[in-house]
Write an enzyme that holds these catalytic residues in place. Structure first.
Site, PDB file in Angstrom:
ATOM      1  N   ALA A 255      -2.598  -7.960  -3.480  1.00  0.00           N
ATOM      2  CA  ALA A 255      -1.852  -8.496  -2.424  1.00  0.00           C
ATOM      3  C   ALA A 255      -1.688 -10.001  -2.386  1.00  0.00           C
ATOM      4  O   ALA A 255      -1.154 -10.781  -1.469  1.00  0.00           O
ATOM      5  CB  ALA A 255      -2.423  -8.382  -1.001  1.00  0.00           C
ATOM      6  N   ALA A 256      -1.633 -10.512  -3.805  1.00  0.00           N
ATOM      7  CA  ALA A 256      -1.200 -11.877  -4.033  1.00  0.00           C
ATOM      8  C   ALA A 256       0.290 -11.969  -3.462  1.00  0.00           C
ATOM      9  O   ALA A 256       0.498 -13.292  -2.908  1.00  0.00           O
ATOM     10  CB  ALA A 256      -1.317 -12.473  -5.509  1.00  0.00           C
ATOM     11  N   ASP A 258       2.093  -9.925  -1.709  1.00  0.00           N
ATOM     12  CA  ASP A 258       2.362  -9.670  -0.560  1.00  0.00           C
ATOM     13  C   ASP A 258       2.033 -10.840   0.613  1.00  0.00           C
ATOM     14  O   ASP A 258       2.728 -11.045   1.432  1.00  0.00           O
ATOM     15  CB  ASP A 258       1.406  -8.417  -0.003  1.00  0.00           C
ATOM     16  CG  ASP A 258       1.639  -7.210  -1.210  1.00  0.00           C
ATOM     17  OD1 ASP A 258       2.417  -7.216  -1.730  1.00  0.00           O
ATOM     18  OD2 ASP A 258       0.512  -6.393  -1.214  1.00  0.00           O
TER      19      ASP A 258
END
Length: 305
Positions: A255-256, A258
């Site tokens: 999720a970096a 995102d």
């Protein structure tokens, strides 16, 4: 007056590795992650919705209940009989992730099959976010239908954002992926590519090549991420800015991108300039990769991240 943020795509059942070889179940997916972070960054006069399709089984009920409990509007969430959410498992090696997927029967693959429902989902939105994964899971004709609907929403005044987020295994082949990514970019005001992915797919030698391609497709903002390297921002209004991130030792890079997208979109929606938006987005992503899992609620404890 309430303003509306909509993310479109697939949320899956997530099995994330924890200590001792155990796994924790959750719900995650690239555009859903962005919506989750956006809900925490945007003020209360913004509605944050998730547009997708789920099944009618027990796990779909739990997923919908989770969305609502996290403050998301589920009015754009379709229910499809006989389908269920996809599932993925994350394995970690020194902070780097690898994925195993079970998604062939995912209801989200049908999210753009109903043109009338799609039109209603996109109506009266101020910001709409989608990704390369959103397109990749769809049948080719449904990709076209979604991109056409996004262009219409953009013409009505929505600000459309496209995170290229390349997953080659989801596409029919490299050429289909190239065509799909360009089609998605042509429907967007904002494009968020990752240089390592784009350089492999399109042969880019530098971030300027990436910017030239997407600005040529009609984007007004192109923000080129490069992992731990420099962030290159281009906007029609301000030209190019290059920012250097603070060094971070990753625990889990899930999720970096995102969370970065949520940080960028929330900052821009609140009137921040490109440089400040870039710094806010990088700072949020740095906190996210310092913890396990896609969704990291503890970074919001005690105030805004």
């Amino acid at each position: 007056m309430t303003q509306s943020f909509l993310a479109v795509g697939e949320c899956m059942v997530e099995m994330a590795q924890t200590e001792g070889g155990l796994y924790r179940r959750g719900f995650a997916g690239d555009t859903f992650n962005t919506a989750w972070y956006a809900r925490r960054l945007l003020p209360g006069d913004w509605s944050v919705a998730y547009g997708s399709a789920i099944g009618t089984d027990a796990i779909s009920d739990e997923m919908a209940a989770f969305f609502e409990a996290e403050g998301l509007d589920i009015s754009a969430l379709a229910r499809i009989e006989g389908r269920s959410p996809g599932l993925y498992m994350i394995s970690l090696d020194r902070g780097e992730r690898s994925f195993s997927y079970w998604r062939s029967h995912s209801a989200a693959r049908l999210l753009a099959d109903d043109a009338e429902r799609l039109q209603g989902m996109l109506e009266d939105r101020d910001v709409v976010h989608f990704s390369g994964i959103t397109l990749a899971i769809l049948a080719p004709e449904a990709r076209i239908r979604l991109c056409n609907a996004l262009r219409e929403a953009r013409a009505r005044g929505a600000r459309v954002c496209f995170d290229t987020n390349l997953r080659p295994r989801l596409w029919e082949g490299a050429e289909a992926m190239r065509q799909g990514i360009l089609m998605g970019a042509a429907a967007a005001d904002i494009v968020l590519p990752s240089f390592d992915e784009d350089s492999e797919l399109f042969g880019d030698a530098a971030a300027d090549d990436t910017i030239t391609r997407y600005s040529g497709q009609g984007a007004q903002e192109v923000v080129v991420k490069d992992g731990a390297g420099a962030l290159t921002i281009w906007t029609e209004e301000g030209g190019k800015t290059v920012l250097s991130p603070e060094p971070v030792e990753p625990v889990d890079t899930t999720a970096a991108g995102d969370s970065f997208a949520a940080g960028w979109l929330a900052a821009r929606a609140m009137g921040e300039g490109p440089e400040e938006a870039g710094r806010r987005a990088m700072a949020l992503a740095a906190k996210v990769i310092g913890a396990h899992g896609a969704l990291v609620p503890q970074i919001f404890e005690g105030g805004e991240a």
